[in-house]
Each structure stands twice: as structure tokens, then as C-alpha cells.
Scaffold this motif. Structure first.
Motif, PDB file in Angstrom:
ATOM      1  N   SER A 196       5.430  -1.766 -10.998  1.00  0.00           N
ATOM      2  CA  SER A 196       6.356  -0.794 -10.412  1.00  0.00           C
ATOM      3  C   SER A 196       6.168  -0.723  -8.905  1.00  0.00           C
ATOM      4  CB  SER A 196       6.145   0.592 -11.040  1.00  0.00           C
ATOM      5  OG  SER A 196       6.459   0.577 -12.422  1.00  0.00           O
ATOM      6  N   ALA A 197       4.904  -0.710  -8.471  1.00  0.00           N
ATOM      7  CA  ALA A 197       4.622  -0.692  -7.033  1.00  0.00           C
ATOM      8  C   ALA A 197       5.108  -1.969  -6.361  1.00  0.00           C
ATOM      9  CB  ALA A 197       3.128  -0.497  -6.796  1.00  0.00           C
ATOM     10  N   LEU A 198       4.972  -3.102  -7.033  1.00  0.00           N
ATOM     11  CA  LEU A 198       5.434  -4.362  -6.458  1.00  0.00           C
ATOM     12  C   LEU A 198       6.952  -4.373  -6.329  1.00  0.00           C
ATOM     13  CD1 LEU A 198       4.941  -7.123  -5.337  1.00  0.00           C
ATOM     14  CD2 LEU A 198       4.711  -8.019  -7.663  1.00  0.00           C
ATOM     15  N   HIS A 199       7.663  -3.857  -7.338  1.00  0.00           N
ATOM     16  CA  HIS A 199       9.116  -3.735  -7.228  1.00  0.00           C
ATOM     17  C   HIS A 199       9.472  -2.948  -5.971  1.00  0.00           C
ATOM     18  CE1 HIS A 199      11.007  -4.788 -11.348  1.00  0.00           C
ATOM     19  NE2 HIS A 199       9.816  -5.372 -11.276  1.00  0.00           N
ATOM     20  N   LEU A 200       8.802  -1.807  -5.797  1.00  0.00           N
ATOM     21  CA  LEU A 200       9.113  -0.938  -4.669  1.00  0.00           C
ATOM     22  C   LEU A 200       8.714  -1.588  -3.347  1.00  0.00           C
ATOM     23  CD1 LEU A 200      10.130   1.675  -3.527  1.00  0.00           C
ATOM     24  CD2 LEU A 200       7.945   2.758  -4.128  1.00  0.00           C
ATOM     25  N   LEU A 218      15.383  -5.005  -8.993  1.00  0.00           N
ATOM     26  CA  LEU A 218      14.116  -4.403  -8.588  1.00  0.00           C
ATOM     27  C   LEU A 218      14.120  -2.891  -8.762  1.00  0.00           C
ATOM     28  CD1 LEU A 218      13.483  -6.462  -5.322  1.00  0.00           C
ATOM     29  CD2 LEU A 218      12.336  -6.762  -7.537  1.00  0.00           C
ATOM     30  N   TYR A 219      15.284  -2.290  -8.932  1.00  0.00           N
ATOM     31  CA  TYR A 219      15.358  -0.841  -9.125  1.00  0.00           C
ATOM     32  C   TYR A 219      14.779  -0.415 -10.475  1.00  0.00           C
ATOM     33  CZ  TYR A 219      18.657  -0.879  -5.184  1.00  0.00           C
ATOM     34  OH  TYR A 219      19.258  -1.044  -3.950  1.00  0.00           O
ATOM     35  N   GLU A 220      14.794  -1.315 -11.431  1.00  0.00           N
ATOM     36  CA  GLU A 220      14.326  -0.989 -12.787  1.00  0.00           C
ATOM     37  C   GLU A 220      12.816  -1.151 -12.884  1.00  0.00           C
ATOM     38  OE1 GLU A 220      16.588  -2.189 -16.473  1.00  0.00           O
ATOM     39  OE2 GLU A 220      14.800  -3.425 -16.724  1.00  0.00           O
ATOM     40  N   VAL A 221      12.101  -0.118 -13.343  1.00  0.00           N
ATOM     41  CA  VAL A 221      10.642  -0.160 -13.441  1.00  0.00           C
ATOM     42  C   VAL A 221      10.191   0.267 -14.828  1.00  0.00           C
ATOM     43  CG1 VAL A 221      10.331   0.263 -10.963  1.00  0.00           C
ATOM     44  CG2 VAL A 221      10.384   2.198 -12.562  1.00  0.00           C
ATOM     45  N   ASN A 222       8.922  -0.043 -15.137  1.00  0.00           N
ATOM     46  CA  ASN A 222       8.351   0.313 -16.441  1.00  0.00           C
ATOM     47  C   ASN A 222       7.353   1.451 -16.324  1.00  0.00           C
ATOM     48  OD1 ASN A 222       6.321  -1.187 -15.117  1.00  0.00           O
ATOM     49  ND2 ASN A 222       5.440  -1.873 -17.064  1.00  0.00           N
ATOM     50  N   LEU A 223       7.446   2.235 -15.258  1.00  0.00           N
ATOM     51  CA  LEU A 223       6.485   3.304 -15.017  1.00  0.00           C
ATOM     52  C   LEU A 223       6.532   4.336 -16.144  1.00  0.00           C
ATOM     53  CD1 LEU A 223       4.433   4.045 -12.846  1.00  0.00           C
ATOM     54  CD2 LEU A 223       6.185   5.435 -11.741  1.00  0.00           C
ATOM     55  N   GLY A 224       5.373   4.613 -16.702  1.00  0.00           N
ATOM     56  CA  GLY A 224       5.285   5.513 -17.847  1.00  0.00           C
ATOM     57  C   GLY A 224       5.054   4.776 -19.144  1.00  0.00           C
ATOM     58  N   GLY A 225       5.170   3.445 -19.108  1.00  0.00           N
ATOM     59  CA  GLY A 225       4.934   2.652 -20.312  1.00  0.00           C
ATOM     60  C   GLY A 225       3.455   2.466 -20.604  1.00  0.00           C
ATOM     61  N   ILE A 234       0.836  -1.200   0.000  1.00  0.00           N
ATOM     62  CA  ILE A 234       0.000   0.000   0.000  1.00  0.00           C
ATOM     63  C   ILE A 234       0.874   1.253   0.000  1.00  0.00           C
ATOM     64  CG2 ILE A 234      -1.758   1.264   1.285  1.00  0.00           C
ATOM     65  CD1 ILE A 234      -2.726  -1.461   2.342  1.00  0.00           C
ATOM     66  N   ARG A 235       1.928   1.245   0.801  1.00  0.00           N
ATOM     67  CA  ARG A 235       2.835   2.396   0.807  1.00  0.00           C
ATOM     68  C   ARG A 235       3.472   2.590  -0.566  1.00  0.00           C
ATOM     69  NH1 ARG A 235       4.323   0.003   6.012  1.00  0.00           N
ATOM     70  NH2 ARG A 235       3.457   1.308   7.678  1.00  0.00           N
ATOM     71  N   ALA A 236       3.851   1.479  -1.196  1.00  0.00           N
ATOM     72  CA  ALA A 236       4.473   1.566  -2.520  1.00  0.00           C
ATOM     73  C   ALA A 236       3.491   2.111  -3.548  1.00  0.00           C
ATOM     74  CB  ALA A 236       4.986   0.195  -2.940  1.00  0.00           C
ATOM     75  N   LEU A 237       2.239   1.661  -3.501  1.00  0.00           N
ATOM     76  CA  LEU A 237       1.221   2.190  -4.419  1.00  0.00           C
ATOM     77  C   LEU A 237       1.066   3.688  -4.222  1.00  0.00           C
ATOM     78  CD1 LEU A 237      -1.418  -0.668  -4.105  1.00  0.00           C
ATOM     79  CD2 LEU A 237      -0.403   0.101  -6.271  1.00  0.00           C
ATOM     80  N   ALA A 238       1.050   4.127  -2.963  1.00  0.00           N
ATOM     81  CA  ALA A 238       0.905   5.557  -2.681  1.00  0.00           C
ATOM     82  C   ALA A 238       2.104   6.340  -3.208  1.00  0.00           C
ATOM     83  CB  ALA A 238       0.741   5.772  -1.179  1.00  0.00           C
ATOM     84  N   MET A 239       3.310   5.801  -3.064  1.00  0.00           N
ATOM     85  CA  MET A 239       4.498   6.471  -3.577  1.00  0.00           C
ATOM     86  C   MET A 239       4.446   6.591  -5.089  1.00  0.00           C
ATOM     87  SD  MET A 239       7.541   4.836  -1.211  1.00  0.00           S
ATOM     88  CE  MET A 239       7.522   4.995   0.574  1.00  0.00           C
ATOM     89  N   VAL A 240       4.011   5.521  -5.752  1.00  0.00           N
ATOM     90  CA  VAL A 240       3.892   5.548  -7.211  1.00  0.00           C
ATOM     91  C   VAL A 240       2.861   6.587  -7.642  1.00  0.00           C
ATOM     92  CG1 VAL A 240       3.110   4.227  -9.213  1.00  0.00           C
ATOM     93  CG2 VAL A 240       4.696   3.189  -7.582  1.00  0.00           C
ATOM     94  N   LYS A 241       1.713   6.617  -6.968  1.00  0.00           N
ATOM     95  CA  LYS A 241       0.658   7.569  -7.338  1.00  0.00           C
ATOM     96  C   LYS A 241       1.109   9.007  -7.101  1.00  0.00           C
ATOM     97  CE  LYS A 241      -2.376   4.576  -8.687  1.00  0.00           C
ATOM     98  NZ  LYS A 241      -2.870   4.542 -10.082  1.00  0.00           N
ATOM     99  N   MET A 242       1.859   9.229  -6.030  1.00  0.00           N
ATOM    100  CA  MET A 242       2.375  10.569  -5.772  1.00  0.00           C
ATOM    101  C   MET A 242       3.363  10.986  -6.851  1.00  0.00           C
ATOM    102  SD  MET A 242       4.523  12.021  -2.475  1.00  0.00           S
ATOM    103  CE  MET A 242       3.203  11.775  -1.291  1.00  0.00           C
ATOM    104  N   ALA A 243       4.240  10.055  -7.232  1.00  0.00           N
ATOM    105  CA  ALA A 243       5.218  10.351  -8.277  1.00  0.00           C
ATOM    106  C   ALA A 243       4.521  10.671  -9.598  1.00  0.00           C
ATOM    107  CB  ALA A 243       6.176   9.174  -8.442  1.00  0.00           C
ATOM    108  N   CYS A 244       3.491   9.904  -9.917  1.00  0.00           N
ATOM    109  CA  CYS A 244       2.761  10.132 -11.168  1.00  0.00           C
ATOM    110  C   CYS A 244       2.042  11.475 -11.145  1.00  0.00           C
ATOM    111  CB  CYS A 244       1.760   8.997 -11.392  1.00  0.00           C
ATOM    112  SG  CYS A 244       2.519   7.399 -11.752  1.00  0.00           S
ATOM    113  N   ALA A 245       1.450  11.822 -10.005  1.00  0.00           N
ATOM    114  CA  ALA A 245       0.755  13.106  -9.896  1.00  0.00           C
ATOM    115  C   ALA A 245       1.735  14.257 -10.087  1.00  0.00           C
ATOM    116  CB  ALA A 245       0.066  13.208  -8.537  1.00  0.00           C
TER     117      ALA A 245
END
Length: 478
Positions: free
Chosen positions: A158-162, A233-240, A57-68
Motif C-alpha cells: 500500500s505504501a509503495l502504491h502511494l 495504483l489507487y487500489e490498495v489491500n490495506l486492512g487485509g 518514507i512519506r508514504a509509509l508515514a501516511m499509511v501508519k497515520m491512517a492505520c492509527a
């Protein structure tokens, strides 16, 4: 006015929300929305909700904050909505509102329901921060604002990686404490000489401290591997977005997303070089799972050793005593079992089994997406949690309280024929073998036979057959 709308007016405990399937009642006090309600009804599988794993849940929130923040940077989000989303995400990162993440960890849809659970909770909490009420999505919408420029297919992995990175930090922390306990026992038992065993047969002398130090070093090697595997795990596909092509994402958005996520998470997150490949690939999870399996194998072997060395107390090896935690039998009075190593063995078996599930889930990917990521997530997050609990319990309820039976260790040394190995350089293998056979036949000790047959001087006996010297430690006589 529809029948549902009229019912809503009469029942303040629900609100009506609409999605592709149609209108649906949502509990009025719930921060989740219509799509989460449908998923709750559809997926009653494991009984384990996603809030059982707070790092997800924390990771999902971090991803959503980054996207915003990235959407704001490229001019796609207003300052007011950004502020609301940021505050909502901060609440989740701090551990608030996790009880509204109620979906089963096992779910179809490649994680879409989990993504929507996050979108809805964040939107409704953001609405409150903005001075509105839950469900007033025209001011902050789960799709158009919280999920803007995103797809489940880049957010969820991406959230799961984090989440795994966050969990790995906690996991390694617990195992470092366990290793310290083994090291403390190694120091405590450094002067206790005992027989080493190979193939469950007497081998050569060692110290009990060396045995405990070996276990500590074995676990340290596994921690090194866990630290090293974080790189994948540092590598993510966020933005794809959907398949890695970045459809519906503005130019420059992906790079900004990852930059923000690295700052928010304090992890060296970076963008995959090929987002199409990264969206369909789950190899990072396979590699991390394999590392957990390796740790399970090592830890289970150590627990096997602890159970063997404490076996008895009258008819087993009985070189060490494990803390007595509870009665061990409903029929045999006085029996106490090694319950803590046993349960840690079981944890290791479960982690090894989870690794096979991760393997099969990764293999089941098709074309541009792997829809099995929820079961991969469930297995890896469970393995991390089980390991953290197991390491803590083994340390506090077992290792810290172990005592040694010095007299038993000494008696085995005196009775064992294993010390004959030290005679090889002086007498040769064949003569040493004859001595060992005679000792076994007569029940006499090796030292006694050497003296009787005058094979060595007393000085040679004291030097060569000193068990302490054979452990690699300096003899107390030197």
C-alpha cells in the motif's frame, strides 16, 4: 543483571533492545530499533538506503497515520498514543528523521525490515512527543501500537502504491517542463525549412519547428499514459493483514484505513474488492513499469535524433547545434560530444532493464504473497528518480540551448532530390523517377532540370516546388 545490561550502564552511547533472536545493542541516539539493526547487518547489498527515495518514507508515514486513526476509531488505540503517532508521522511527511531509514532497498523478507524500520522510528519519535525517552516501548510500542492491526503484507505494498503516485506527480511535472522547452523551440524554428528523412534517406521537406513539435507531442502522449495508469495504483489491500483475510484487524477497520489514507494523501485511494487476491497480486506494478518503459523508448528515440541532427560539425548532418558542455576527447583537440542526449539514452536503457526485473519479480510470486516486492520497489523508485533527473538535465543543459544552422538546412533543400515527390501529381511517378535519377547522376537540382526540360511553367514551379508549401505551411508567396 545480564552482561549486556551491565555494559549498557557503562556505555551511554547504546541502549539494549530485545527481539525474537535475543538482546541487541542499538545506538542510543537512533530512532530505529533492534530489528532495523539486525537488518542493517544482514542486508548490505546495493549500497542504496531506502531514504534515497523520500516518497517511500512519506508514504509509509501516511499509511501508519491512517492505520492509527482507524484503530482509534474502532476503540483500539488511546487518544494519547494516537496523538504521539500522528505527530511522529507528520515529522516524517515533512521530511524530518529520514536519515534514520538506513536499510538497503534490496532485502529479503518481503519488506518486513522496511516496515519495522518505520514502526521503530515512529514509535521512538512518538515517545519523545509524549514526554518519554527512546526505547520506553511500554508507552508506545513498534508492534503493539504503531503496527497494530497491520502486517507488512498490506502496509508495504500500500505504501509503495502511494509512493509511486507521489513520485509520478513529480515525474510528470518535470516532463511537462521538458515538453514546454520542445514547444518553445518548435515556435523558434517554425520558419526554417529542411529535408525530412525516412530510413536515413532524403524524403520530403518539413520545418525544423515541425520536427521539435513532433517530439513534444510524442512525450505528451506518454504523459497521458502515465496519468491514466495511476488508476491501478489507487487500489490498495490495506486492512487485509497477512494474506488478505483481515486476521487481527477489527470489524470496519479496513474501510476506515482507506478513508483516512485518501484524506491524508489527497489521492483517490480505495480498497481492493478482494483483499486475498490483492495481497498476492503485483499487476499494478507491472502496468506502471510498462508505462515507464514506453516513455523510455520514446525519450531514447528523441535523443538518438538529437545526436544525429547535431552530428559533424563538418562531416555530419549538422542541422542543429547542441550546447557545448565539456571537452569531448583526451586526444582529439576541439572535439565536443553530445553528452546530455547520451546520458539520457543510458537512463532509458536502465529503465527498460528495470522493467524486465519488475516483470520477473511479479512472475516470481507464490501462493498468497509475492516476496519480491522490495526489488520491484527498488526498480520503480529508481526509474522515477532517474527520469526526473534526466528530464531536468536534458531541458536545462540541452534543449533550451539548441540553435539551428539555417544555411545548412537551406543547402540540403536546394541539393536534395526529395522535392521531386511533389511532381508526382503533374508528371506521374515514372517521369518523376527519371528526373530523380538524372539529378543524382548529374548533380543538378530538380528545379534546374524541370526548367531545362520545360516540364512546367514558371508559375507551376513556384507553386508546386515551393519547399515551404510542401511542409503543409502556407507559402510566403501566397
Amino acid at each position: 543483571m545480564t552482561a549486556n545490561a551491565r555494559r549498557h550502564e557503562l556505555d551511554p552511547q547504546v541502549r539494549i533492545e530485545q527481539d525474537l533472536i535475543g538482546p541487541k545493542e542499538v545506538p542510543a541516539d537512533a530512532y530505529f530499533g533492534v530489528q532495523t539493526v539486525r537488518a542493517i547487518e544482514n542486508f548490505s547489498i546495493s549500497g542504496v538506503p531506502i531514504n534515497h527515495y523520500p516518497h517511500l518514507i512519506r508514504a509509509l508515514a501516511m499509511v501508519k497515520m491512517a492505520c492509527a486513526r482507524a484503530n482509534f476509531d474502532v476503540g483500539k488505540l488511546s487518544p494519547e498514543i494516537l496523538a504521539g503517532i500522528e505527530k511522529a508521522c507528520e515529522d516524517l511527511i515533512e521530511g524530518k528523521l529520514h536519515e534514520h531509514f538506513v536499510l538497503d532497498v534490496l532485502q529479503g523478507g518481503a519488506g518486513t525490515s522496511t516496515n519495522m524500520n518505520a514502526n521503530e522510528v515512529i514509535a521512538n519519535r512518538a515517545l519523545e512527543h509524549m514526554g518519554h525517552t527512546k526505547g520506553e516501548y511500554r508507552f508506545c510500542d513498534p508492534h503493539d501500537h504503531v503496527n497494530k492491526s497491520q502486517s507488512t503484507n498490506d502496509v508495504y505494498p500500500s505504501a509503495l502504491h502511494l509512493a509511486l503516485l507521489l513520485g509520478n506527480t513529480d515525474l510528470m511535472g518535470e516532463f511537462r517542463l521538458l515538453i514546454n522547452s520542445f514547444r518553445a523551440k518548435a515556435d523558434e524554428f517554425s520558419d526554417i525549412v529542411k529535408m525530412g528523412r525516412t530510413q536515413l534517406q532524403d524524403a520530403v521537406p518539413m520545418t525544423l519547428g515541425q520536427e521539435f513539435l513532433g517530439w513534444a507531442n510524442s512525450l505528451e502522449d506518454e504523459l497521458d499514459a502515465l496519468q491514466f495508469v495511476e488508476q491501478v495504483l489507487y487500489e490498495v489491500n490495506l486492512g487485509g493483514t497477512a494474506i488478505g483475510t483481515g486476521l487481527n484487524a477489527p470489524r470496519g477497520y479496513a474501510a476506515k484505513c482507506v478513508e483516512h489514507l485518501a484524506v491524508i494523501s489527497k489521492k483517490p485511494i480505495h480498497l481492493a474488492r478482494n483483499l486475498v487476491e490483492a495481497t498476492q497480486d503485483t499487476q499494478a506494478f507491472v502496468l506502471y513499469s510498462a508505462t515507464l518503459k514506453s516513455l523510455a523508448i520514446k525519450l531514447s528515440k528523441i535523443c538518438n535524433d538529437l545526436r544525429l541532427l547535431s552530428s559533424g560539425p563538418r562531416t555530419g548532418i549538422n542541422e542543429i547545434n547542441l550546447p557545448a558542455l565539456q571537452p569531448g576527447s583526451t586526444i582529439m583537440p576541439g572535439k565536443v560530444n553530445p553528452v546530455m542526449p547520451e546520458v539520457v539514452n543510458m537512463v532509458c536503457f536502465r529503465v527498460i532493464g528495470n522493467d524486465l526485473t519488475v516483470t520477473m519479480g511479479a512472475e516470481a510470486g507464490q501462493l498468497q504473497l509475492n516476496v519480491m516486492e522490495p526489488v520491484i520497489a527498488a526498480c520503480l523508485l529508481e526509474s522515477q528518480t532517474l527520469f526526473m533527473n534526466a528530464a531536468r538535465s536534458l531541458r536545462t543543459f540541452c534543449i533550451d540551448g539548441i540553435t539551428a544552422n539555417r544555411d545548412v538546412c537551406q543547402r540540403y533543400i536546394e541539393q536534395s532530390v526529395g522535392v521531386v515527390t511533389a511532381l508526382n501529381p503533374l508528371l506521374g511517378y515514372e517521369k518523376a523517377t527519371v528526373l530523380a535519377a538524372e539529378a543524382m547522376r548529374t548533380g543538378k537540382g530538380i528545379v534546374q532540370l524541370v526548367r531545362e526540360q520545360q516540364l512546367l511553367t514558371e508559375e507551376q514551379i513556384q507553386h508546386v516546388l515551393d519547399p515551404s508549401a510542401m511542409t503543409g505551411r502556407s507559402s510566403h508567396r501566397e
